[in-house]
Design a protein around this motif. Structure first.
Motif, PDB file in Angstrom:
ATOM      1  N   MET A 131       0.862  -1.341  -0.058  1.00 23.46           N
ATOM      2  CA  MET A 131       0.158   0.038   0.054  1.00 23.46           C
ATOM      3  C   MET A 131       0.846   1.229  -0.010  1.00 23.46           C
ATOM      4  N   GLU A 132       1.826   1.355   0.901  1.00 18.66           N
ATOM      5  CA  GLU A 132       2.858   2.316   0.768  1.00 18.66           C
ATOM      6  C   GLU A 132       3.445   2.600  -0.386  1.00 18.66           C
ATOM      7  N   THR A 133       4.022   1.421  -1.219  1.00 18.64           N
ATOM      8  CA  THR A 133       4.515   1.933  -2.394  1.00 18.64           C
ATOM      9  C   THR A 133       3.620   2.273  -3.639  1.00 18.64           C
ATOM     10  N   GLU A 134       2.140   1.672  -3.398  1.00 20.23           N
ATOM     11  CA  GLU A 134       1.432   2.201  -4.593  1.00 20.23           C
ATOM     12  C   GLU A 134       0.828   3.558  -4.160  1.00 20.23           C
ATOM     13  N   LEU A 135       0.805   3.823  -2.970  1.00 19.39           N
ATOM     14  CA  LEU A 135       0.257   5.432  -2.575  1.00 19.39           C
ATOM     15  C   LEU A 135       1.492   6.324  -2.973  1.00 19.39           C
ATOM     16  N   LYS A 136       2.575   6.125  -2.876  1.00 16.60           N
ATOM     17  CA  LYS A 136       3.767   7.078  -3.380  1.00 16.60           C
ATOM     18  C   LYS A 136       3.519   6.935  -5.009  1.00 16.60           C
ATOM     19  N   SER A 137       3.471   6.098  -5.623  1.00 19.76           N
ATOM     20  CA  SER A 137       3.037   6.036  -7.065  1.00 19.76           C
ATOM     21  C   SER A 137       1.932   6.922  -7.599  1.00 19.76           C
ATOM     22  N   ARG A 138       0.614   6.621  -6.944  1.00 21.88           N
ATOM     23  CA  ARG A 138      -0.429   7.121  -7.300  1.00 21.88           C
ATOM     24  C   ARG A 138      -0.429   8.487  -7.140  1.00 21.88           C
ATOM     25  N   ALA A 139       0.096   8.812  -5.748  1.00 21.85           N
ATOM     26  CA  ALA A 139       0.107  10.114  -5.393  1.00 21.85           C
ATOM     27  C   ALA A 139       1.038  11.251  -6.320  1.00 21.85           C
ATOM     28  N   ALA A 140       2.214  10.570  -6.837  1.00 19.49           N
ATOM     29  CA  ALA A 140       2.787  11.193  -7.577  1.00 19.49           C
ATOM     30  C   ALA A 140       2.238  11.714  -8.883  1.00 19.49           C
ATOM     31  N   ALA A 141       1.654  10.455  -9.558  1.00 22.22           N
ATOM     32  CA  ALA A 141       0.863  10.424 -10.740  1.00 22.22           C
ATOM     33  C   ALA A 141      -0.155  11.554 -11.062  1.00 22.22           C
ATOM     34  N   TYR A 142      -0.989  11.543  -9.796  1.00 19.11           N
ATOM     35  CA  TYR A 142      -2.078  12.623  -9.636  1.00 19.11           C
ATOM     36  C   TYR A 142      -1.554  14.028  -9.661  1.00 19.11           C
ATOM     37  N   SER A 143      -0.290  14.210  -8.984  1.00 16.79           N
ATOM     38  CA  SER A 143       0.073  15.339  -8.539  1.00 16.79           C
ATOM     39  C   SER A 143       0.538  15.959 -10.032  1.00 16.79           C
ATOM     40  N   ASN A 144       1.187  15.120 -10.658  1.00 13.16           N
ATOM     41  CA  ASN A 144       1.647  15.619 -12.079  1.00 13.16           C
ATOM     42  C   ASN A 144       0.552  16.160 -12.988  1.00 13.16           C
ATOM     43  N   VAL A 145      -0.462  15.195 -12.742  1.00 11.87           N
ATOM     44  CA  VAL A 145      -1.762  15.493 -13.680  1.00 11.87           C
ATOM     45  C   VAL A 145      -2.339  17.065 -13.265  1.00 11.87           C
ATOM     46  N   LYS A 146      -2.292  17.139 -11.795  1.00  9.94           N
ATOM     47  CA  LYS A 146      -2.777  18.380 -11.224  1.00  9.94           C
ATOM     48  C   LYS A 146      -1.807  19.648 -11.527  1.00  9.94           C
ATOM     49  N   THR A 147      -0.552  19.317 -11.542  1.00 11.12           N
ATOM     50  CA  THR A 147       0.393  20.300 -11.767  1.00 11.12           C
ATOM     51  C   THR A 147       0.243  20.817 -13.245  1.00 11.12           C
ATOM     52  N   SER A 148       0.356  19.807 -14.158  1.00 15.32           N
ATOM     53  CA  SER A 148      -0.108  20.222 -15.624  1.00 15.32           C
ATOM     54  C   SER A 148      -1.190  21.093 -15.851  1.00 15.32           C
ATOM     55  N   LEU A 149      -2.182  20.904 -15.160  1.00 15.89           N
ATOM     56  CA  LEU A 149      -3.501  21.710 -15.411  1.00 15.89           C
ATOM     57  C   LEU A 149      -3.334  23.283 -14.769  1.00 15.89           C
ATOM     58  N   GLN A 150      -2.782  23.070 -13.523  1.00 12.16           N
ATOM     59  CA  GLN A 150      -2.181  24.507 -12.948  1.00 12.16           C
ATOM     60  C   GLN A 150      -1.553  25.288 -13.899  1.00 12.16           C
ATOM     61  N   SER A 151      -0.713  24.640 -14.290  1.00 11.13           N
ATOM     62  CA  SER A 151       0.212  25.457 -15.436  1.00 11.13           C
ATOM     63  C   SER A 151      -0.547  25.937 -16.551  1.00 11.13           C
ATOM     64  N   LEU A 152      -1.269  25.453 -17.062  1.00  8.52           N
ATOM     65  CA  LEU A 152      -1.850  25.847 -17.993  1.00  8.52           C
ATOM     66  C   LEU A 152      -2.814  26.986 -17.866  1.00  8.52           C
ATOM     67  N   GLU A 153      -3.638  26.692 -16.597  1.00  6.40           N
ATOM     68  CA  GLU A 153      -4.560  27.787 -16.106  1.00  6.40           C
ATOM     69  C   GLU A 153      -3.799  28.979 -15.592  1.00  6.40           C
ATOM     70  N   ARG A 154      -2.627  29.031 -15.274  1.00  6.56           N
ATOM     71  CA  ARG A 154      -1.846  30.184 -14.816  1.00  6.56           C
ATOM     72  C   ARG A 154      -1.609  31.003 -16.053  1.00  6.56           C
ATOM     73  N   LYS A 155      -1.582  30.367 -17.270  1.00  7.19           N
ATOM     74  CA  LYS A 155      -1.175  31.222 -18.324  1.00  7.19           C
ATOM     75  C   LYS A 155      -2.509  32.192 -18.667  1.00  7.19           C
ATOM     76  N   LEU A 156      -3.774  31.696 -18.225  1.00 13.92           N
ATOM     77  CA  LEU A 156      -4.783  32.681 -18.406  1.00 13.92           C
ATOM     78  C   LEU A 156      -4.802  33.676 -17.596  1.00 13.92           C
ATOM     79  N   ASP A 157      -3.975  33.682 -16.345  1.00 14.73           N
ATOM     80  CA  ASP A 157      -4.133  34.673 -15.479  1.00 14.73           C
ATOM     81  C   ASP A 157      -2.515  35.651 -15.370  1.00 14.73           C
ATOM     82  N   GLN A 158      -1.776  35.372 -16.677  1.00 12.87           N
ATOM     83  CA  GLN A 158      -0.681  36.071 -16.660  1.00 12.87           C
ATOM     84  C   GLN A 158      -0.818  37.291 -17.656  1.00 12.87           C
TER      85      GLN A 158
END
Length: 378
Positions: A131-158
């Protein structure tokens, strides 16, 4: 703030009588809540190996508690600190954590009592580590998706020099033909008049009075200007000399950016649902494993303390921290007979390093402290 203790006492006549006295005292004074903690008959094995098993269980307990905390923290971060959503998902076998703890029943299908103590510990260790290993993997994958969207959204506010223009520029704002084109120019505040006075003079191929202010922010404005395509390079050079920024713009490129943001948003929503469901299921799994681990520890320490045959009773005591001292004194008085070295002047607890005992303090009965922060999460 509350305290939760998991204790066990032998089933000798004196201890049984004093357990009943404890229950009566608690009922009269509201000192704590008390309920039986059911632990099945487990395989003792070789007594000499119990100390080693006790040490292994202690280390596994620390690991499991850590995974519970990480899973809960991840749950809070993913659900953006929404206490209600966390409470809805932080359950154990479909019930709240305190109820699961106080109404605990051993899961014989998942943790067969026919297995040795070390084998049961291995089952839990493998489950928690995975569970600990999978949690790290899934958390990192979700964080990457979230960061990508935030990066695109920030471009609207620049600023106008860098932001996405799909919500600013319309097709009718641009002139595009075989010979003509429209450029977009960012003009800082304080230079609007300079722009109006000079842009037509930068090339004889600029369409007179073609400039239009399309939008404005706190730093400046976006102007359009129409000119012949053959003059674009000359115009850009003049604009740069005058400290104006020409923005490259393409409807196809902007449409591609919008599509990318839409797809990223949909992907994040899908991943959110998948991750939350995984967190809900695995939080329950790791918490259930943790309480079974506590039961194993109580069993092992009870055998080490009270000997064979296995004959003890486990109890869950839940009290307010303000009443903990009084409850501890009551327990000391009732079960002092279990301490063969006790004297009339001896207090309930002394410094001791007996493995598995409550916070490395010695009590005349087996005692484990349960981290109530993990049971009262929000």
């Amino acid at each position: 703030m509350t305290d939760l203790w998991l204790i066990s006492v032998p089933l000798d006549k004196t201890s049984l009588t004093n357990v009943e006295k404890l229950k009566r005292t608690i009922a009269k004074t509201n000192l704590a809540s008390c309920c039986k903690f059911s632990i099945p008959d487990l395989k003792v094995g070789i007594l000499d190996s119990l100390l080693s098993v006790s040490d292994d269980l202690s280390k596994l307990d620390t690991l499991t508690e850590s995974v519970i905390k990480k899973t809960h923290q991840c749950m809070k971060e993913v659900m953006e600190q929404s206490g209600d959503k966390v409470l809805e998902n932080a359950l154990a076998n479909g019930v709240d954590l305190m109820s699961y703890m106080t109404k605990f029943q051993w899961d014989k299908a998942k943790y067969p009592t026919a297995l040795s103590l070390s084998s049961l510990a291995d089952v839990i260790n493998k489950e928690v580590s995975q569970m600990e290993t999978e949690l790290k993997s899934r958390a990192a994958a979700y964080s990457n998706v979230k960061t990508s969207l935030q990066s695109l959204e920030r471009k609207l506010d620049q600023t106008l020099q860098t932001r996405c223009l799909s919500d600013v520029v319309r097709k009718e704002d641009l002139v595009t033909s075989e010979y003509l084109t429209t450029l977009l120019v960012v003009v800082v505040r304080g230079s609007y008049l300079q722009w109006e006075r000079t842009y037509e003079s930068w090339s004889e191929f600029v369409v007179p009075r073609s400039s239009r202010k399309l939008c404005e922010d706190g730093e400046g404005a976006m102007f359009s200007v129409t000119l012949f395509k053959r003059a674009v390079c000359e115009f850009k050079a003049k604009a740069q000399e005058s400290k104006f920024t020409v923005r490259e713009y393409s409807f196809d490129l902007e449409a591609k950016k919008q599509q990318e943001m839409k797809q990223c948003s949909v992907h994040k929503k899908e991943q959110y649902g998948i991750f939350v469901r995984w967190l809900k299921v695995n939080f329950s799994e790791v918490f259930v494993a943790w309480i079974h681990l506590k039961a194993l520890r109580v069993f092992v320490e009870s055998v080490l303390r009270y000997g064979l045959p296995v004959n003890y009773q486990a109890l869950v005591l839940h009290t307010d921290k303000k009443r903990s001292k009084r409850l501890r004194e009551e327990l000391a008085s009732l079960f002092i007979h279990l301490d063969p070295t006790a004297t009339s002047s001896k207090t309930d607890q002394v410094s001791c390093d007996i493995p598995g005992l409550c916070q490395h303090e010695y009590f005349s009965y087996v005692c484990f402290h349960i981290n109530t922060n993990l049971l009262e999460i929000s």
